[in-house]
Design an enzyme around this catalytic site. Structure first.
Site, PDB file in Angstrom:
ATOM      1  N   CYS A   1      44.966  23.585 -50.150  1.00  0.00           N
ATOM      2  CA  CYS A   1      44.768  25.029 -50.198  1.00  0.00           C
ATOM      3  C   CYS A   1      43.764  25.435 -49.115  1.00  0.00           C
ATOM      4  CB  CYS A   1      44.247  25.439 -51.577  1.00  0.00           C
ATOM      5  SG  CYS A   1      42.572  24.830 -51.929  1.00  0.00           S
TER       6      CYS A   1
ATOM      7  N   CYS B   1      40.312  23.619 -49.464  1.00  0.00           N
ATOM      8  CA  CYS B   1      40.319  22.203 -49.093  1.00  0.00           C
ATOM      9  C   CYS B   1      40.624  22.009 -47.607  1.00  0.00           C
ATOM     10  CB  CYS B   1      41.315  21.458 -49.961  1.00  0.00           C
ATOM     11  SG  CYS B   1      40.890  21.450 -51.712  1.00  0.00           S
TER      12      CYS B   1
ATOM     13  N   GLU C   1      40.850  16.822 -53.216  1.00  0.00           N
ATOM     14  CA  GLU C   1      40.352  16.664 -51.845  1.00  0.00           C
ATOM     15  C   GLU C   1      38.841  16.849 -51.767  1.00  0.00           C
ATOM     16  OE1 GLU C   1      44.102  19.294 -51.316  1.00  0.00           O
ATOM     17  OE2 GLU C   1      42.784  18.692 -52.961  1.00  0.00           O
TER      18      GLU C   1
ATOM     19  N   HIS D   1      38.786  20.222 -56.794  1.00  0.00           N
ATOM     20  CA  HIS D   1      40.098  19.747 -56.364  1.00  0.00           C
ATOM     21  C   HIS D   1      39.975  18.294 -55.920  1.00  0.00           C
ATOM     22  CE1 HIS D   1      42.096  23.898 -55.381  1.00  0.00           C
ATOM     23  NE2 HIS D   1      41.460  23.903 -56.546  1.00  0.00           N
TER      24      HIS D   1
END
Length: 198
Positions: free
Chosen positions: A129, A132, A101, A99
């Site tokens: 999410c 993260c 992040e 992701h």
């Protein structure tokens, strides 16, 4: 109008090499090489607004869009300098932890040469999410600024609030809704095009 809440991990290395934001890694947790020439440090000599940095995160999200990735972008700022910028790369890396992040956290940690991201501000186009959000807590980031809410998977306010859970020993300041419409529009366009393609 955005709101402010003030509060009192990818695991496995990959063999594939990828590049993002001027930083070359061997994996989500690999080391930068060579350090000085690869990390892009964008010096800011004056105060920049949340909107300014979020627009840079949106630019990262647009890169993901063009690559067929869910358009989420992230920027990390430390002492008025951008020390990390990234976008989703799950499809390219076949890595569920890639992701925006997570990649940005790796870049920032490599830049600071410290797993603690104290006094950093993380800008993300979509509410993080659970993975993260947990990584941001583990990294001891100071402030999270995000654009669009994620009603299904958001773990900072929407479904659960991991970044301000009183049971944890670290909590983040949270600013939500910054350029929310722009961030949401990019996501809607992506999924609309995906539906048409299917």
């Amino acid at each position: 109008m955005f709101s402010v809440n003030i509060a009192p991990i990818a695991q496995l290395d990959r063999v594939s090499v990828y590049e993002t934001g001027g930083c070359t890694f061997e994996s989500c947790w690999a080391r930068i090489h060579p350090f000085e020439s690869q990390v892009v440090k964008f010096m800011i000599t004056e105060f920049r607004s949340h909107e300014y940095y979020m627009r840079l995160a949106i630019a990262e999200a647009e890169k993901a869009f063009k690559s067929g990735e869910v358009p989420v972008g992230a920027i990390i700022v430390y002492e008025n300098s951008i020390i990390a910028k990234a976008h989703n790369q799950r499809e390219m890396l076949s890595d569920p932890t890639a992701h925006a992040e997570m990649i940005a956290i790796t870049q920032a940690s490599a830049y600071l040469q410290n797993w603690r991201l104290s006094n950093t501000t993380v800008y993300v186009t979509l509410e993080p999410c659970a993975m993260c959000a947990g990584a941001l807590v583990q990294a001891r980031a100071k402030t999270l600024v995000y654009g669009a809410k994620d009603e299904k998977y958001g773990a900072c306010e929407s479904t659960v609030n991991l970044v301000n859970d009183p049971r944890f020993n670290h909590r983040l300041n949270v600013v939500s809704g910054v350029l929310e419409n722009e961030c949401s529009l990019l996501l809607k366009q992506f999924f609309l095009e995906k539906c048409r393609g299917d």
